[in-house]
Scaffold this active site. Structure first.
Site, short mmCIF file in Angstrom:
data_model
loop_
_atom_site.label_atom_id
_atom_site.label_comp_id
_atom_site.label_asym_id
_atom_site.label_seq_id
_atom_site.Cartn_x
_atom_site.Cartn_y
_atom_site.Cartn_z
CB CYS A 51 27.93 42.58 29.72
SG CYS A 51 27.80 41.80 31.33
NE ARG A 134 31.95 40.35 34.16
CZ ARG A 134 31.02 41.07 33.52
NH1 ARG A 134 30.69 40.76 32.28
NH2 ARG A 134 30.45 42.11 34.10
C1 BEZ Z 1 28.45 44.99 33.97
O1 BEZ Z 1 28.79 46.17 33.91
O2 BEZ Z 1 28.52 44.25 32.99
C2 BEZ Z 1 27.96 44.45 35.27
C3 BEZ Z 1 28.52 44.90 36.44
C4 BEZ Z 1 28.06 44.41 37.64
C5 BEZ Z 1 27.04 43.46 37.67
C6 BEZ Z 1 26.52 43.01 36.48
C7 BEZ Z 1 26.97 43.48 35.27
#
Ligand code: BEZ
Length: 236
Positions: A51, A134
């Site tokens: 993110c 997402r």
């Molecule tokens: C992230 O790195 O943004 C992420 C990865 C797995 C689950 C939630 C967020």
């Protein structure tokens, strides 16, 4: 996995309306954006690496979306103070792929009740029951959902693709055309099916100016990159 019926907005639907608190104050969605394109997108959680890379990339490209009269609006099921702390950390501390001191100026919605995330089908329990996937909703100036894209938690989005999606939607509206696979401004566009046999024959005979037919149902025409970009940038 929960076995509840989840209703999700679809392409062609009016974007569901809501009011929410964001990092830029309260918003009345989509009413206050009438006349603008909007990209409403969700991310799973603040202070996570994928993110963070996405926010740095999207915020760095915000001017390119603004030029196309498009506002960005983010959302996660985190609270406002988490959002503020995370965006401050990004600005003050994170350097990534040549991006640094990145200020996220677009609003990030707090949605701890998950009300908006559920309304937009961003909660997908098979993937996670506590984090939004997402999701990307591209909404036109009349408040109609024109494109929906979902990605799983593990995959960062391609923001050049989101820009291409916006350009393609705007070009389709401006030139009454469709866009073929992998289209980018400057590539040939697809002209609508011929309305009558006479027109179809003219096309196949190469008599319709600027139109090339690969077969009777598959005709394209050139629109220069400059013309596409000038037109969609002026089309506010
Ligand atoms: C992230 O790195 O943004 C992420 C990865 C797995 C689950 C939630 C967020």
């Amino acid at each position: 996995m929960e076995n509840t019926q989840i209703s999700m907005p679809r392409i062609g639907d009016k974007a569901p309306a809501f009011k929410a608190v964001t990092t830029q104050g309260e918003i009345d969605f989509p009413a206050q954006y009438a006349g603008n394109w909007i990209i409403l997108f969700s991310h799973p959680a603040d202070f996570t690496p994928v993110c963070t890379s996405e926010f740095m990339t999207f915020a760095s490209m915000e001017d390119k979306f603004s030029e196309l009269n498009c506002k960005l609006v983010g959302l996660s099921v985190d609270g406002l103070y988490s959002h503020i702390a995370w965006l401050r950390t990004i600005k003050d501390k994170i350097e990534y792929k040549g991006m640094k001191n990145v200020e996220v100026k677009f609003p990030l919605i707090e949605d701890i009740t998950m009300e908006v995330a559920k309304m937009y089908g961003m909660m997908q329990p098979g993937e996670s029951s506590t984090k939004a996937v997402r999701a990307v909703f591209v909404i036109d100036p009349k408040g109609i959902i024109r494109t929906i894209i979902y990605y799983p938690l593990s995959m960062g989005r391609n923001f050049d693709e989101l820009l291409r999606v916006l350009q393609a939607l705007q070009a389709a509206d401006a030139f009454a055309c469709a866009t073929p696979a992998d289209w980018r401004p400057g590539d040939d566009v697809i002209v609508p099916p011929a309305g009558s046999c006479g027109v179809a024959k003219d096309r196949m005979d190469g008599k319709e100016a600027g139109v090339t037919c690969h077969d009777w149902f598959f005709c394209t025409r050139k629109i220069t990159k400059e013309k596409v970009l000038d037109t969609i940038k002026k089309k506010k």
